[in-house]
Design an enzyme around this catalytic site. Structure first.
Site, PDB file in Angstrom:
ATOM      1  N   CYS A 113       0.823  -1.220   0.000  1.00 51.37           N
ATOM      2  CA  CYS A 113       0.000   0.000   0.000  1.00 51.37           C
ATOM      3  C   CYS A 113       0.856   1.268   0.000  1.00 51.37           C
ATOM      4  CB  CYS A 113      -0.934   0.016   1.204  1.00 51.37           C
ATOM      5  SG  CYS A 113      -2.119  -1.337   1.176  1.00 51.37           S
ATOM      6  N   HIS A 254      -3.238   7.247   4.044  1.00 49.22           N
ATOM      7  CA  HIS A 254      -3.612   6.065   3.269  1.00 49.22           C
ATOM      8  C   HIS A 254      -5.075   5.733   3.580  1.00 49.22           C
ATOM      9  CE1 HIS A 254      -3.815   2.186   1.539  1.00 49.22           C
ATOM     10  NE2 HIS A 254      -3.637   1.507   2.662  1.00 49.22           N
ATOM     11  N   ASN A 284     -10.118   0.318   0.310  1.00 47.10           N
ATOM     12  CA  ASN A 284      -8.659   0.434   0.301  1.00 47.10           C
ATOM     13  C   ASN A 284      -8.149  -0.046  -1.063  1.00 47.10           C
ATOM     14  OD1 ASN A 284      -5.913   0.107   0.631  1.00 47.10           O
ATOM     15  ND2 ASN A 284      -6.057  -0.939   2.612  1.00 47.10           N
TER      16      ASN A 284
HETATM   17  N1  COA Z   1     -19.244  -8.568   8.846  1.00 48.75           N
HETATM   18  C1  COA Z   1     -19.759  -8.906  10.030  1.00 48.75           C
HETATM   19  N2  COA Z   1     -19.015  -9.366  11.045  1.00 48.75           N
HETATM   20  C2  COA Z   1     -17.702  -9.463  10.860  1.00 48.75           C
HETATM   21  C3  COA Z   1     -17.097  -9.131   9.637  1.00 48.75           C
HETATM   22  C4  COA Z   1     -17.922  -8.671   8.609  1.00 48.75           C
HETATM   23  N3  COA Z   1     -17.440  -8.311   7.407  1.00 48.75           N
HETATM   24  N4  COA Z   1     -15.765  -9.332   9.744  1.00 48.75           N
HETATM   25  C5  COA Z   1     -15.537  -9.779  10.976  1.00 48.75           C
HETATM   26  N5  COA Z   1     -16.707  -9.867  11.649  1.00 48.75           N
HETATM   27  C6  COA Z   1     -16.942 -10.320  13.014  1.00 48.75           C
HETATM   28  C7  COA Z   1     -15.810 -11.169  13.550  1.00 48.75           C
HETATM   29  O1  COA Z   1     -15.986 -12.515  13.149  1.00 48.75           O
HETATM   30  C8  COA Z   1     -15.965 -10.985  15.030  1.00 48.75           C
HETATM   31  O2  COA Z   1     -16.996 -11.814  15.473  1.00 48.75           O
HETATM   32  P1  COA Z   1     -16.888 -12.552  16.896  1.00 48.75           P
HETATM   33  O3  COA Z   1     -16.800 -11.447  17.911  1.00 48.75           O
HETATM   34  O4  COA Z   1     -18.150 -13.330  16.946  1.00 48.75           O
HETATM   35  O5  COA Z   1     -15.650 -13.368  16.817  1.00 48.75           O
HETATM   36  C9  COA Z   1     -16.452  -9.547  15.161  1.00 48.75           C
HETATM   37  O6  COA Z   1     -16.961  -9.187  13.869  1.00 48.75           O
HETATM   38  C10 COA Z   1     -15.378  -8.571  15.554  1.00 48.75           C
HETATM   39  O7  COA Z   1     -14.281  -8.828  14.732  1.00 48.75           O
HETATM   40  P2  COA Z   1     -12.957  -8.029  14.940  1.00 48.75           P
HETATM   41  O8  COA Z   1     -11.896  -8.640  14.094  1.00 48.75           O
HETATM   42  O9  COA Z   1     -12.692  -7.847  16.399  1.00 48.75           O
HETATM   43  O10 COA Z   1     -13.369  -6.618  14.348  1.00 48.75           O
HETATM   44  P3  COA Z   1     -12.522  -5.308  14.316  1.00 48.75           P
HETATM   45  O11 COA Z   1     -13.238  -4.270  15.086  1.00 48.75           O
HETATM   46  O12 COA Z   1     -11.080  -5.539  14.641  1.00 48.75           O
HETATM   47  O13 COA Z   1     -12.630  -4.927  12.789  1.00 48.75           O
HETATM   48  C11 COA Z   1     -11.350  -4.934  10.776  1.00 48.75           C
HETATM   49  C12 COA Z   1     -12.073  -5.770  11.821  1.00 48.75           C
HETATM   50  C13 COA Z   1     -10.688  -5.853   9.776  1.00 48.75           C
HETATM   51  C14 COA Z   1     -12.368  -4.031  10.102  1.00 48.75           C
HETATM   52  C15 COA Z   1     -10.285  -4.061  11.491  1.00 48.75           C
HETATM   53  O14 COA Z   1      -9.486  -4.856  12.336  1.00 48.75           O
HETATM   54  C16 COA Z   1      -9.397  -3.342  10.523  1.00 48.75           C
HETATM   55  O15 COA Z   1      -9.822  -2.482   9.788  1.00 48.75           O
HETATM   56  N6  COA Z   1      -8.072  -3.626  10.525  1.00 48.75           N
HETATM   57  C17 COA Z   1      -7.124  -2.988   9.640  1.00 48.75           C
HETATM   58  C18 COA Z   1      -7.116  -3.664   8.312  1.00 48.75           C
HETATM   59  C19 COA Z   1      -6.426  -2.840   7.254  1.00 48.75           C
HETATM   60  O16 COA Z   1      -6.675  -1.674   7.119  1.00 48.75           O
HETATM   61  N7  COA Z   1      -5.542  -3.487   6.468  1.00 48.75           N
HETATM   62  C20 COA Z   1      -4.852  -2.905   5.399  1.00 48.75           C
HETATM   63  C21 COA Z   1      -3.753  -2.043   5.895  1.00 48.75           C
HETATM   64  S1  COA Z   1      -2.838  -1.380   4.578  1.00 48.75           S
END
Ligand code: COA
Length: 327
Positions: A113, A254, A284
């Site tokens: 990225c 970003h 993204n």
């Molecule tokens: N829809 C519904 N539920 C979802 C889901 C979706 N698309 N994706 C995950 N969940 C669920 C999970 O399974 C979890 O369920 P559980 O509590 O029953 O286990 C719950 O939502 C919470 O998941 P969690 O991983 O704790 O969510 P989060 O608040 O960390 O959000 C991301 C997840 C991926 C959105 C977040 O971590 C994120 O944005 N990370 C950065 C990723 C990124 O930007 N990467 C590129 C960098 S260049």
């Protein structure tokens, strides 16, 4: 030493829109969850047969037009992508052919990225030293082809698109790249990777079964690292020029996730109105995120002469960085 200016920018997004509602038809997810956790409402997806260099070509034609230059004016083309069209040759070669940029040296860079900011930094060095005059830097991604569409925590985040900028030696004090700052920490590579596809892991049915040829990510860890890294890189860029966030007129982070951008802004004490965001429309777009955002910010009139622009970037590797530009 010469100074580098941005001569023109362009961006291109494929026309096909994939909304959160569309995703809820194929995955156990919903619009409310995606918007509240990421700020993303929709993303663009390539048409059948549309490739990474096709996207870069469209964006680059616009950037060249904006710069009032032709492909033959280019000395070099740098393509930043984590979704190269082929393993051989470089996507930059394919773009060179489409543009018919007959005098250009070409190569791809792989900084995920952060690729566009890395590319801009490389181009800046060639131009400052006088080694090259006109360099096209393109960030282009077909993320839809490397996502695991069964992994709801990852596939909802990304989209396809491209952005380009033409850089050259400055004749005035406008649109000057003041500095670029690049960083990395390879020890955390496992948090965001595509394990197969290189020479380390052979193509076997197991690889495809496990989805090891696709993007794998520990979202929570990446979230934390992205905030810390982009905030720190921004602080270092400001410190180098004895500036504070109050001196910044526009901040383009970003476009990974609106919560990441909000958290960085909070750490830097950057007012909301100074942050540029389009993640709601495109998700993204990885290496294309910064040049698309930059092009849109310019076209929307968000930058005027003399403004100070701060850019922060972060991606797999991890590789991250920042840039300061005097408009
Ligand atoms: N829809 C519904 N539920 C979802 C889901 C979706 N698309 N994706 C995950 N969940 C669920 C999970 O399974 C979890 O369920 P559980 O509590 O029953 O286990 C719950 O939502 C919470 O998941 P969690 O991983 O704790 O969510 P989060 O608040 O960390 O959000 C991301 C997840 C991926 C959105 C977040 O971590 C994120 O944005 N990370 C950065 C990723 C990124 O930007 N990467 C590129 C960098 S260049």
């Amino acid at each position: 030493m010469k100074k580098t200016t941005i001569l023109g920018t362009g961006s291109y997004l494929p026309s096909k829109v994939l909304t959160n509602h569309d995703l809820s038809q194929i995955l156990d997810t919903n619009d409310e969850w995606i918007v509240s956790r990421t700020g993303i409402r929709e993303r663009r997806i390539v048409a059948e047969g549309q490739t990474c260099s096709d996207l870069a070509y469209e964006a680059s034609l616009k950037a060249l037009e904006d710069a009032a230059l032709t492909p033959n004016d280019l000395d070099m083309i740098i393509v930043a992508t984590l979704t190269p069209e082929k393993r051989l040759p470089s996507t930059a070669c394919l773009l060179q052919d489409k543009l018919q940029a007959k005098k250009a040296a070409v190569y791809d860079i792989d900084a995920a990225c952060s690729g566009f900011v890395y590319g801009m930094s490389i181009a800046d060095q060639y131009i400052k030293t006088g080694a090259m005059n006109r360099i096209l830097v393109a960030g282009t991604e077909v993320m839809s082809k490397v996502l695991n569409w069964k992994d709801r925590s990852t596939c909802i985040l990304f989209g396809d698109g491209a952005g380009s900028a033409v850089l050259g030696p400055a004749k005035t004090e406008e649109k000057i790249i003041l500095s670029t700052h690049l960083f990395s920490n390879g020890s955390l590579y496992k948090l965001l990777e595509m394990p197969a596809g290189g020479t380390a892991m052979e193509w076997t049915p197991d690889v495809f079964e496990r989805g090891d040829h696709l993007v794998k990510m520990d979202g929570k860890q990446v979230f934390r690292q992205a905030i810390e890294s982009m905030a720190e890189a921004s602080r270092l860029a400001l410190e180098k020029f004895h500036k504070t966030i109050d001196d910044i007129d526009l901040f383009i982070p970003h476009q990974a996730n609106s919560r990441i951008m909000d958290a960085i802004a909070k750490r830097l004490k950057c007012p909301e109105e100074k942050i540029f965001m389009n993640v709601d429309k495109y998700g993204n777009t990885s290496g294309a995120s910064i040049p698309i955002a930059l092009d849109e910010a310019i076209k929307q009139g968000r930058l005027k002469k003399g403004d100070l622009l701060l850019i922060a970037t972060f991606g797999a590797g991890f590789a991250w960085g920042s840039a300061l530009i005097r408009w």
